[in-house]
Motif scaffolding. Structure first.
Motif, short mmCIF file in Angstrom:
data_model
loop_
_atom_site.label_atom_id
_atom_site.label_comp_id
_atom_site.label_asym_id
_atom_site.label_seq_id
_atom_site.Cartn_x
_atom_site.Cartn_y
_atom_site.Cartn_z
N THR A 5 57.26 -8.37 71.61
CA THR A 5 57.91 -8.67 72.89
C THR A 5 58.65 -9.99 72.81
O THR A 5 59.79 -10.10 73.29
N LEU A 9 62.67 -10.86 73.46
CA LEU A 9 63.08 -11.88 74.42
C LEU A 9 64.00 -12.89 73.76
O LEU A 9 65.06 -13.23 74.29
N SER A 12 67.39 -11.56 73.14
CA SER A 12 68.14 -11.47 74.40
C SER A 12 68.63 -12.83 74.86
O SER A 12 69.68 -12.93 75.49
N GLY A 19 68.29 -7.53 72.61
CA GLY A 19 66.92 -7.08 72.81
C GLY A 19 66.86 -5.59 73.11
O GLY A 19 65.97 -4.88 72.64
N MET A 80 67.25 -10.46 79.65
CA MET A 80 65.98 -10.94 79.10
C MET A 80 64.81 -10.17 79.70
O MET A 80 63.92 -9.70 78.97
N TRP A 81 64.80 -10.03 81.04
CA TRP A 81 63.69 -9.32 81.68
C TRP A 81 63.63 -7.87 81.22
O TRP A 81 62.56 -7.35 80.90
N ILE A 84 62.11 -7.40 77.76
CA ILE A 84 60.65 -7.52 77.78
C ILE A 84 60.02 -6.26 78.37
O ILE A 84 59.06 -5.73 77.84
#
Length: 154
Positions: A5, A9, A12, A19, A80-81, A84
């Motif tokens: 993970t 991240l 990203s 990512g 980014m979120w 993940i």
């Protein structure tokens, strides 16, 4: 956060969409890369970064297209979120994980809007460095709100 993970991240952070490519979400990844390139070019973001890092804040302010640059924080933090979330394969391993990312996007957007007005210790930081500083309260408030909501959720 496991190593897999964290890797997604960090990619990203390096470039929105990478990512997603690592997660095997090729269409989404290519779309995010495409959006990042368009927003980056239209906002003259790279030129503004270069001028800022060379200490020429006034040139950075002149170069940047604020109308386009305001799209960047949401694109960046969403990427980014999402990386993940997809790395965790949809498992809710970290409830309300989106909050630090959302609040960072909000605060960075506000930082961009006020980047030509706010000085810190008499120094105008401009459209690159001030928004970068605004990530800190965004993350802190997002994490704090997440912690409070998780306490009430139990």
């Amino acid at each position: 956060m496991n190593k897999n993970t964290l890797e997604k991240l960090v990619w990203s952070i390096a470039f929105p969409g990478f990512g997603q490519l690592l997660n095997g979400k090729y269409i989404k990844g290519i779309f995010l890369i495409f959006l990042e390139v368009i927003v980056n070019v239209q906002s003259n973001f790279n030129s503004a970064i270069l001028s800022s890092f060379l200490g020429d804040i006034s040139t950075s302010i002149e170069q940047v297209n604020f109308q386009w640059l305001l799209f960047y924080p949401c694109l960046y933090f969403f990427s980014m979120w999402d990386a993940i979330k997809d790395a965790n394969k949809g498992r809710d391993t970290s409830p309300l994980l989106f909050l630090p990312f959302v609040f960072s996007a909000y605060f960075v957007t506000v930082g961009i809007m006020f980047s030509t007005k706010i000085t810190i210790f008499g120094v105008l930081l401009g459209p690159i460095f001030l928004p970068m500083l605004f990530v800190i309260p965004g993350v802190v408030i997002g994490l704090l709100l997440r912690k409070i909501l998780l306490l009430f959720r139990q």
